[in-house]
Design a protein around this motif. Structure first.
Motif, mmCIF file in Angstrom:
data_model
loop_
_atom_site.group_PDB
_atom_site.id
_atom_site.type_symbol
_atom_site.label_atom_id
_atom_site.label_comp_id
_atom_site.label_asym_id
_atom_site.label_seq_id
_atom_site.Cartn_x
_atom_site.Cartn_y
_atom_site.Cartn_z
ATOM 1 N N VAL A 43 76.790 19.873 51.810
ATOM 2 C CA VAL A 43 77.703 18.803 51.416
ATOM 3 C C VAL A 43 78.025 18.859 49.917
ATOM 4 N N LEU A 44 77.063 19.291 49.091
ATOM 5 C CA LEU A 44 77.343 19.528 47.674
ATOM 6 C C LEU A 44 77.884 20.938 47.451
ATOM 7 N N THR A 45 77.369 21.877 48.213
ATOM 8 C CA THR A 45 77.743 23.283 48.056
ATOM 9 C C THR A 45 79.246 23.483 48.131
ATOM 10 N N GLN A 46 79.896 22.806 49.063
ATOM 11 C CA GLN A 46 81.334 22.993 49.256
ATOM 12 C C GLN A 46 82.129 22.668 47.994
ATOM 13 N N TYR A 47 81.650 21.694 47.215
ATOM 14 C CA TYR A 47 82.347 21.335 45.978
ATOM 15 C C TYR A 47 81.929 22.233 44.815
ATOM 16 N N LEU A 48 80.677 22.690 44.826
ATOM 17 C CA LEU A 48 80.221 23.631 43.802
ATOM 18 C C LEU A 48 80.968 24.953 43.914
ATOM 19 N N ILE A 49 81.302 25.337 45.141
ATOM 20 C CA ILE A 49 82.039 26.579 45.369
ATOM 21 C C ILE A 49 83.401 26.551 44.681
ATOM 22 N N GLU A 50 83.997 25.388 44.587
ATOM 23 C CA GLU A 50 85.350 25.267 44.047
ATOM 24 C C GLU A 50 85.469 25.760 42.608
ATOM 25 N N ASN A 51 84.463 25.414 41.776
ATOM 26 C CA ASN A 51 84.595 25.805 40.363
ATOM 27 C C ASN A 51 83.331 26.402 39.750
ATOM 28 N N GLN A 52 82.310 26.612 40.574
ATOM 29 C CA GLN A 52 81.058 27.153 40.043
ATOM 30 C C GLN A 52 80.575 28.372 40.834
ATOM 31 N N LEU A 53 81.408 28.936 41.693
ATOM 32 C CA LEU A 53 80.936 29.954 42.634
ATOM 33 C C LEU A 53 80.267 31.139 41.937
ATOM 34 N N GLU A 54 80.884 31.671 40.892
ATOM 35 C CA GLU A 54 80.320 32.842 40.231
ATOM 36 C C GLU A 54 78.952 32.554 39.625
ATOM 37 N N LYS A 55 78.723 31.294 39.255
ATOM 38 C CA LYS A 55 77.460 30.902 38.632
ATOM 39 C C LYS A 55 76.442 30.391 39.642
ATOM 40 N N LEU A 56 76.894 30.095 40.854
ATOM 41 C CA LEU A 56 76.084 29.348 41.815
ATOM 42 C C LEU A 56 74.979 30.186 42.451
ATOM 43 N N GLN A 57 73.778 29.611 42.487
ATOM 44 C CA GLN A 57 72.655 30.171 43.229
ATOM 45 C C GLN A 57 72.047 29.030 44.040
ATOM 46 N N VAL A 58 71.965 29.223 45.346
ATOM 47 C CA VAL A 58 71.462 28.182 46.241
ATOM 48 C C VAL A 58 70.063 28.570 46.713
ATOM 49 N N VAL A 59 69.104 27.665 46.550
ATOM 50 C CA VAL A 59 67.736 27.898 47.007
ATOM 51 C C VAL A 59 67.440 26.913 48.134
ATOM 52 N N GLU A 60 67.171 27.441 49.318
ATOM 53 C CA GLU A 60 66.950 26.608 50.512
ATOM 54 C C GLU A 60 65.735 27.141 51.265
ATOM 55 N N ILE A 61 64.810 26.241 51.607
ATOM 56 C CA ILE A 61 63.572 26.649 52.263
ATOM 57 C C ILE A 61 63.692 26.673 53.786
ATOM 58 N N ASP A 62 64.710 26.012 54.333
ATOM 59 C CA ASP A 62 64.879 25.859 55.781
ATOM 60 C C ASP A 62 65.732 27.000 56.339
ATOM 61 N N LYS A 63 65.148 27.810 57.208
ATOM 62 C CA LYS A 63 65.859 28.952 57.779
ATOM 63 C C LYS A 63 67.097 28.524 58.565
ATOM 64 N N GLU A 64 66.994 27.408 59.285
ATOM 65 C CA GLU A 64 68.132 26.926 60.061
ATOM 66 C C GLU A 64 69.299 26.568 59.141
ATOM 67 N N SER A 65 68.988 25.939 58.017
ATOM 68 C CA SER A 65 70.029 25.594 57.047
ATOM 69 C C SER A 65 70.659 26.840 56.448
ATOM 70 N N VAL A 66 69.849 27.834 56.147
ATOM 71 C CA VAL A 66 70.367 29.076 55.568
ATOM 72 C C VAL A 66 71.352 29.746 56.520
ATOM 73 N N GLU A 67 70.998 29.799 57.801
ATOM 74 C CA GLU A 67 71.905 30.405 58.778
ATOM 75 C C GLU A 67 73.194 29.602 58.904
ATOM 76 N N PHE A 68 73.067 28.283 58.872
ATOM 77 C CA PHE A 68 74.253 27.419 58.931
ATOM 78 C C PHE A 68 75.156 27.656 57.720
ATOM 79 N N LEU A 69 74.561 27.717 56.545
ATOM 80 C CA LEU A 69 75.334 27.900 55.309
ATOM 81 C C LEU A 69 76.055 29.239 55.292
ATOM 82 N N LYS A 70 75.383 30.277 55.764
ATOM 83 C CA LYS A 70 76.012 31.605 55.812
ATOM 84 C C LYS A 70 77.230 31.604 56.732
ATOM 85 N N LYS A 71 77.100 30.887 57.837
ATOM 86 C CA LYS A 71 78.188 30.831 58.813
ATOM 87 C C LYS A 71 79.349 29.982 58.296
#
Length: 270
Positions: free
Chosen positions: A52-80
């Motif tokens: 929900v935050l990532t989508q807005y960070l992508i708009e103007n921070q993508l090159e700088k963005l690093q996402v750290v997520e401990i939940d495997k299900e969330s990681v797969e969802f985000l990749k998709k």
């Protein structure tokens, strides 16, 4: 890509063990992201969940963005859902990351990679640990915008003399200027938490090093507040040399001392 309505299969199941309460109000999500400055080398999002935050960070921070997520299900969802963050996504525990090692995904001669910003809807059960991790890397982390339990936010931003002023207040305020930005109500989460949340912003101050033994500073602050109802003379008795026991500062309780007064206290003890 702004999140819209998904079928049931498009959602990540919130996990109580991970303290997951997913923000569903996009206006608040945008407001949180807009509270973060854009002049950082690296922006680390902690616990992206459903993005929900990532989508807005992508708009103007993508090159700088690093996402750290401990939940495997969330990681797969985000990749998709956000294929553009491939290469920006780390499956792991934020509390175990070396924050000084993060670099922008796109190399630039103008980017050193040393200036880090932290943003996230922090899980309640580890929010204090996240702030201690930030303190550990305070020479790298110049800004943090985080949503946490309202009670913890009030404690962090509290001034000396307040009943909520405590260990995190002193340690974080020693190195950061802190703003309580706004309160967030329970009904904008899935599942709704039992308490209200709040968003704070921390910006690194100009203090390069404290004018005292910094390890002793942390020890003194923790020991004093662990017995906050007692005067410093009683809570710190084992640390006070006999020849200075009559100093007036020991008549005070810990919540009465500013950060600078704690520094002076440590100098006296040292």
């Amino acid at each position: 890509m702004i999140m819209e309505n998904y079928s049931n299969n498009d959602f990540v199941r919130p996990k109580k063990a991970l303290g997951q309460h997913f923000l569903v109000d996009l206006n608040i999500a945008r407001k949180i992201v807009d509270s973060l400055s854009c002049d950082h080398d690296v922006v680390i999002e902690v616990g992206a969940g459903m993005g929900v935050l990532t989508q807005y960070l992508i708009e103007n921070q993508l090159e700088k963005l690093q996402v750290v997520e401990i939940d495997k299900e969330s990681v797969e969802f985000l990749k998709k859902k956000f294929p553009e963050i491939e290469g920006h996504l780390t499956l792991g525990d934020f509390l175990k990351q070396d924050l000084s090692s993060f670099r922008p995904s796109v190399a630039s001669g103008e980017i050193s990679g040393n200036d880090v910003a932290i943003i996230g809807n922090f899980p309640y059960n580890i929010s204090s640990q996240i702030f201690f991790q930030i303190l550990k890397y305070r020479n790298n982390v110049s800004e943090c915008v985080g949503m946490i339990q309202k009670e913890v936010a009030e404690r962090i931003a509290a001034a000396p003399g307040s009943k909520t002023y405590g260990i995190l207040s002193v340690l974080l305020q020693a190195w950061y200027d802190i703003e309580y930005l706004f309160t967030v109500h329970e009904n904008v989460f899935n599942p709704p938490p039992k308490v209200k949340s709040a968003v704070i912003r921390m910006k690194r101050n100009n203090v390069k090093e404290l004018e005292c033994d910094e390890k002793l500073f942390v020890t003194v602050v923790k020991q004093a507040f662990n017995q906050r109802r007692k005067t410093l003379r009683n809570s710190l008795r084992s640390m006070i040399p006999a020849e200075i026991i009559d100093n007036d500062i020991f008549n005070k309780r810990p919540e009465q001392l500013s950060v600078q007064e704690f520094v002076e206290l440590v100098k006296i003890l040292h």
